[in-house]
Design a protein around this motif. Sequence first.
Motif, PDB file in Angstrom:
ATOM      1  N   VAL A  32       0.862  -1.185   0.000  1.00 25.84           N
ATOM      2  CA  VAL A  32       0.000   0.000   0.000  1.00 25.84           C
ATOM      3  C   VAL A  32       0.894   1.229   0.000  1.00 25.84           C
ATOM      4  CG1 VAL A  32      -1.768   1.291   1.255  1.00 25.84           C
ATOM      5  CG2 VAL A  32      -1.824  -1.205   1.246  1.00 25.84           C
ATOM      6  N   THR A  33       0.564   2.191  -0.829  1.00 28.88           N
ATOM      7  CA  THR A  33       1.319   3.440  -0.873  1.00 28.88           C
ATOM      8  C   THR A  33       0.412   4.599  -0.498  1.00 28.88           C
ATOM      9  OG1 THR A  33       2.811   2.612  -2.587  1.00 28.88           O
ATOM     10  CG2 THR A  33       2.674   4.995  -2.320  1.00 28.88           C
ATOM     11  N   ALA A  34       0.876   5.405   0.454  1.00 29.45           N
ATOM     12  CA  ALA A  34       0.147   6.610   0.865  1.00 29.45           C
ATOM     13  C   ALA A  34       0.841   7.819   0.263  1.00 29.45           C
ATOM     14  CB  ALA A  34       0.118   6.719   2.382  1.00 29.45           C
ATOM     15  N   SER A  35       0.069   8.673  -0.394  1.00 32.50           N
ATOM     16  CA  SER A  35       0.625   9.868  -1.022  1.00 32.50           C
ATOM     17  C   SER A  35       0.306  11.096  -0.178  1.00 32.50           C
ATOM     18  CB  SER A  35       0.056  10.052  -2.432  1.00 32.50           C
ATOM     19  OG  SER A  35       0.441   8.988  -3.274  1.00 32.50           O
ATOM     20  N   PHE A  36       1.333  11.877   0.108  1.00 34.91           N
ATOM     21  CA  PHE A  36       1.180  13.117   0.856  1.00 34.91           C
ATOM     22  C   PHE A  36       1.713  14.267   0.003  1.00 34.91           C
ATOM     23  CE2 PHE A  36       1.562   9.772   4.032  1.00 34.91           C
ATOM     24  CZ  PHE A  36       0.499  10.056   4.877  1.00 34.91           C
ATOM     25  N   ALA A  37       1.014  15.366   0.018  1.00 34.45           N
ATOM     26  CA  ALA A  37       1.433  16.541  -0.743  1.00 34.45           C
ATOM     27  C   ALA A  37       1.611  17.722   0.197  1.00 34.45           C
ATOM     28  CB  ALA A  37       0.405  16.876  -1.821  1.00 34.45           C
ATOM     29  N   VAL A  38       2.430  18.664  -0.219  1.00 36.83           N
ATOM     30  CA  VAL A  38       2.568  19.895   0.544  1.00 36.83           C
ATOM     31  C   VAL A  38       1.247  20.642   0.510  1.00 36.83           C
ATOM     32  CG1 VAL A  38       3.736  22.130   0.650  1.00 36.83           C
ATOM     33  CG2 VAL A  38       5.036  20.074   0.098  1.00 36.83           C
ATOM     34  N   ALA A  39       0.758  21.049   1.655  1.00 37.54           N
ATOM     35  CA  ALA A  39      -0.536  21.722   1.733  1.00 37.54           C
ATOM     36  C   ALA A  39      -0.459  23.111   1.120  1.00 37.54           C
ATOM     37  CB  ALA A  39      -0.992  21.826   3.186  1.00 37.54           C
ATOM     38  N   PRO A  40      -1.535  23.538   0.445  1.00 36.55           N
ATOM     39  CA  PRO A  40      -1.553  24.924  -0.039  1.00 36.55           C
ATOM     40  C   PRO A  40      -1.562  25.881   1.138  1.00 36.55           C
ATOM     41  CG  PRO A  40      -3.697  23.879  -0.344  1.00 36.55           C
ATOM     42  CD  PRO A  40      -2.751  22.801   0.087  1.00 36.55           C
ATOM     43  N   LYS A  41      -1.238  27.130   0.876  1.00 36.88           N
ATOM     44  CA  LYS A  41      -1.140  28.111   1.952  1.00 36.88           C
ATOM     45  C   LYS A  41      -2.503  28.447   2.549  1.00 36.88           C
ATOM     46  CE  LYS A  41       3.119  30.232   0.244  1.00 36.88           C
ATOM     47  NZ  LYS A  41       3.760  31.495  -0.201  1.00 36.88           N
ATOM     48  N   ALA A  42      -3.564  28.218   1.788  1.00 37.49           N
ATOM     49  CA  ALA A  42      -4.895  28.567   2.284  1.00 37.49           C
ATOM     50  C   ALA A  42      -5.929  27.632   1.668  1.00 37.49           C
ATOM     51  CB  ALA A  42      -5.234  30.014   1.955  1.00 37.49           C
ATOM     52  N   TYR A  43      -7.056  27.476   2.386  1.00 38.53           N
ATOM     53  CA  TYR A  43      -8.200  26.720   1.894  1.00 38.53           C
ATOM     54  C   TYR A  43      -9.443  27.600   1.970  1.00 38.53           C
ATOM     55  CZ  TYR A  43      -5.607  22.319   1.937  1.00 38.53           C
ATOM     56  OH  TYR A  43      -4.709  21.309   1.687  1.00 38.53           O
ATOM     57  N   THR A  44     -10.453  27.210   1.191  1.00 38.03           N
ATOM     58  CA  THR A  44     -11.696  27.976   1.139  1.00 38.03           C
ATOM     59  C   THR A  44     -12.740  27.342   2.043  1.00 38.03           C
ATOM     60  OG1 THR A  44     -11.275  28.683  -1.127  1.00 38.03           O
ATOM     61  CG2 THR A  44     -13.553  28.817  -0.345  1.00 38.03           C
ATOM     62  N   LEU A  45     -13.347  28.158   2.894  1.00 36.31           N
ATOM     63  CA  LEU A  45     -14.455  27.743   3.746  1.00 36.31           C
ATOM     64  C   LEU A  45     -15.725  28.370   3.182  1.00 36.31           C
ATOM     65  CD1 LEU A  45     -15.811  26.536   6.248  1.00 36.31           C
ATOM     66  CD2 LEU A  45     -15.045  28.556   7.531  1.00 36.31           C
ATOM     67  N   SER A  46     -16.676  27.521   2.790  1.00 37.93           N
ATOM     68  CA  SER A  46     -17.957  27.980   2.247  1.00 37.93           C
ATOM     69  C   SER A  46     -19.049  27.746   3.274  1.00 37.93           C
ATOM     70  CB  SER A  46     -18.298  27.244   0.950  1.00 37.93           C
ATOM     71  OG  SER A  46     -17.323  27.496  -0.050  1.00 37.93           O
ATOM     72  N   VAL A  47     -19.805  28.795   3.583  1.00 40.80           N
ATOM     73  CA  VAL A  47     -20.883  28.722   4.581  1.00 40.80           C
ATOM     74  C   VAL A  47     -22.203  29.046   3.894  1.00 40.80           C
ATOM     75  CG1 VAL A  47     -21.794  29.665   6.729  1.00 40.80           C
ATOM     76  CG2 VAL A  47     -19.313  29.353   6.431  1.00 40.80           C
ATOM     77  N   THR A  48     -23.187  28.164   4.082  1.00 39.80           N
ATOM     78  CA  THR A  48     -24.529  28.374   3.528  1.00 39.80           C
ATOM     79  C   THR A  48     -25.508  28.575   4.676  1.00 39.80           C
ATOM     80  OG1 THR A  48     -24.036  27.009   1.591  1.00 39.80           O
ATOM     81  CG2 THR A  48     -26.357  27.384   2.106  1.00 39.80           C
ATOM     82  N   VAL A  49     -26.369  29.586   4.554  1.00 42.87           N
ATOM     83  CA  VAL A  49     -27.404  29.854   5.555  1.00 42.87           C
ATOM     84  C   VAL A  49     -28.736  29.403   4.993  1.00 42.87           C
ATOM     85  CG1 VAL A  49     -28.625  31.636   6.844  1.00 42.87           C
ATOM     86  CG2 VAL A  49     -26.138  31.754   6.589  1.00 42.87           C
ATOM     87  N   SER A  50     -29.403  28.501   5.715  1.00 40.31           N
ATOM     88  CA  SER A  50     -30.723  28.018   5.337  1.00 40.31           C
ATOM     89  C   SER A  50     -31.716  28.472   6.397  1.00 40.31           C
ATOM     90  CB  SER A  50     -30.723  26.481   5.231  1.00 40.31           C
ATOM     91  OG  SER A  50     -32.019  25.995   4.970  1.00 40.31           O
ATOM     92  N   GLY A  51     -32.628  29.383   6.049  1.00 40.81           N
ATOM     93  CA  GLY A  51     -33.568  29.932   7.013  1.00 40.81           C
ATOM     94  C   GLY A  51     -33.140  31.324   7.420  1.00 40.81           C
ATOM     95  N   ALA A  52     -33.764  31.821   8.493  1.00 40.72           N
ATOM     96  CA  ALA A  52     -33.525  33.189   8.937  1.00 40.72           C
ATOM     97  C   ALA A  52     -32.486  33.201  10.035  1.00 40.72           C
ATOM     98  CB  ALA A  52     -34.829  33.828   9.424  1.00 40.72           C
ATOM     99  N   GLY A  53     -31.330  33.688   9.712  1.00 38.68           N
ATOM    100  CA  GLY A  53     -30.259  33.762  10.704  1.00 38.68           C
ATOM    101  C   GLY A  53     -28.983  34.250  10.074  1.00 38.68           C
ATOM    102  N   ARG A  54     -27.919  34.246  10.859  1.00 39.41           N
ATOM    103  CA  ARG A  54     -26.637  34.780  10.425  1.00 39.41           C
ATOM    104  C   ARG A  54     -25.520  33.911  10.987  1.00 39.41           C
ATOM    105  NH1 ARG A  54     -24.032  40.043  13.100  1.00 39.41           N
ATOM    106  NH2 ARG A  54     -22.166  40.308  11.791  1.00 39.41           N
ATOM    107  N   VAL A  55     -24.436  33.757  10.220  1.00 38.51           N
ATOM    108  CA  VAL A  55     -23.265  33.011  10.673  1.00 38.51           C
ATOM    109  C   VAL A  55     -22.049  33.924  10.579  1.00 38.51           C
ATOM    110  CG1 VAL A  55     -21.744  31.048  10.261  1.00 38.51           C
ATOM    111  CG2 VAL A  55     -24.211  30.779   9.965  1.00 38.51           C
ATOM    112  N   VAL A  56     -21.300  34.029  11.687  1.00 39.77           N
ATOM    113  CA  VAL A  56     -20.078  34.816  11.713  1.00 39.77           C
ATOM    114  C   VAL A  56     -18.924  33.913  12.121  1.00 39.77           C
ATOM    115  CG1 VAL A  56     -21.273  36.974  12.244  1.00 39.77           C
ATOM    116  CG2 VAL A  56     -20.447  35.511  14.110  1.00 39.77           C
ATOM    117  N   SER A  57     -17.704  34.361  11.821  1.00 40.12           N
ATOM    118  CA  SER A  57     -16.532  33.522  12.094  1.00 40.12           C
ATOM    119  C   SER A  57     -15.546  34.236  12.983  1.00 40.12           C
ATOM    120  CB  SER A  57     -15.834  33.155  10.780  1.00 40.12           C
ATOM    121  OG  SER A  57     -15.281  34.298  10.171  1.00 40.12           O
ATOM    122  N   LYS A  58     -14.723  33.433  13.659  1.00 41.90           N
ATOM    123  CA  LYS A  58     -13.583  33.921  14.420  1.00 41.90           C
ATOM    124  C   LYS A  58     -12.406  33.006  14.105  1.00 41.90           C
ATOM    125  CE  LYS A  58     -11.946  35.141  19.036  1.00 41.90           C
ATOM    126  NZ  LYS A  58     -12.242  35.152  20.486  1.00 41.90           N
TER     127      LYS A  58
END
Length: 635
Positions: free
Chosen positions: A545-571
């Motif tokens: 079995v061979t496991a492949s590892f790659a250098v991680a990119p400097k950033a990833y995208t976080l996608s947030v979906t709101v369903s209904g009446a409300g708000r989502v904030v991040s820290k």
Amino acid sequence: MKRRYLSLAMVAMAWFGHSATASTAYGDLNNFDVVNDTNQPGHGFEIELDGVHSQDITYTYDWNHYGAPVIREDVDPSGNPRVFVRYESKKDASGAFLAYTAVPAAPLAPTDGHMCTNPAVNEGCEHFGVGYYGVPTAVRYNWLIEDPANPGSLIHGPAVNVATPSWVYNPPANGQPAQVVAAIQAPPPPAPEVAPPVPPQFGEAVWAKEIKTSSKNNQAVALKDLVSDDPNAPDDKNWLNDKPGDGIDVMPEVEMEWRMMQTEFAKLNDPKKPGGANGQLVAAAEDFPEGDEVVTRRYEFYKYAGSDATFDVESGEAMCDKVGADGLHGDGIVNVTRNDPARPGEVTSVPVDCSLEIVVGDYIGAQMAGFDAEAGLGVIDNLQEGEINQPYPQRTVVVGGNSPYSIDVTAGALPAGMTFEQDANGKHTGVLQGTPTAAGSFAFSIAVTDAANAAVNKAFVLNVIDPNHANPQSYSLTVAKQGSGSGSVSGNGIDCGQTCAIDLPAGTAVSLSATADTGSVFDGWSGACTGTDTCNVTMDSAKTVTASFAVAPKAYTLSVTVSGAGRVVSKPGGVSCRKGTCSKSFKTGKTVTLTAKPSRKHAFKNWSGSVCEGSTSTKCSVPVTQNQSVTAVFN
């Protein structure tokens, strides 16, 4: 308290010359690449070490198509001890070999060494190796090929002429620091039982050039790091053992003179030619002012390309033994003994201008080597099979550190009749010995503490077979890692980095998990598993079995979906989403905390998505290790 001195890596080299039977090898003794040039599939490889015992063998390199080797000890025709380290393919129920080394489809370059270390491919080369205490009187190497006269049996192929170096360590004395001197030896004479009636006077000729003396510090060098064939590659293992920016002194590059490596067998022990006699490449002494430094070295090797006119017709000595300033032609005029065309049966001395001869041929390998006078405490990776009612070869299990040791079996049990050797004071020496009296597969774990209170733990499986009865079949599981990133693989006794190969009973259900290091990502499995989920296989044959590892990119995208009446904030900030889908990139390795805030007269219901699925808490922690999508549902 007794310090166990250990050479982390003994240098080996490839040899070419007049002999058409020499095989090709690249790398170092503990980790050397060897090309299958036997013109038929290989089914194993054997290393013979004369003048040592089985308990002198320390680490072996086990991550190839054959897994861990079998070690046995006997005596040569003169009554001296010798040890054989034998990598050999297992067979299926019909007696067919399960593993092989292909015949290369085309000549392999030394820089193809990365293929030799990946069991997931089979391009015609393998990676083998062995470490040991002491200095063997001779080391010999052979491919194992199928006997055409007895199919299913293995015999030695042509000799693989890899040189064996020695490390001379002088402890500190009289106010002077410790020193170590590395000397690469030319090939040994043939084994007594296979020596020709009239042995040659000189062995094979090859050029060796030491191009670096690398860093010298107290950073431990792992054997598996000494496999680099391109130290300038940014993603390659750094055999130099330096840590840029940490303040540790890095020694400058040093280039030694070219040296021809050719043994004159009649003068192997000539007291008038100490040091560099008989083709030895003897390095300058390295001081160990602190006593705990590690020295690593790199060597380059080239074919001797001089024509037949440069060889002594009677002895086979290569007479153009100096390299000119261009690093290609010879240097100086020498007298060469040749057959006299005017007087058949007689010889004459003929002057040869070596500067007109191209004597440096193709580059044939780069060797990395290391010496650690105070090797850290460790344990070997795997145990070979035992046979019921037959003495198990005395096997060093605990390596380095400060002996004596304390060894406790913390789980499972050793086979009946097996024990860890103890000295007269009841302290363990680190050697496993005994005669197993029961067959089966025995799993056990040990906890080791040395005299300096260093500690290490390890799980083993020791299979004991009964040749007179059917035994549970066992198969080798080998894990390899590849890619520009790094990480580990674990499960069923595998803990790779440390343990990457293990024998498991037939039918064992295996579950392997891959964990990327910080700054890397797991790209997926190949070989016996595919995809990115847990690797689940059943041991119904040998598995790789061979496991492949790659250098991680400097950033990833976080996608947030709101369903209904409300708000989502991040820290940390960046996400403030009231409806639909919002996206924000965050630095790799961060953790983003999302907070759901329902609108007036509404309530938060739950999260959905790969993270926090089904949670009713208003907070969701998202690790930034890949692109993520999260949905907040409000009533």
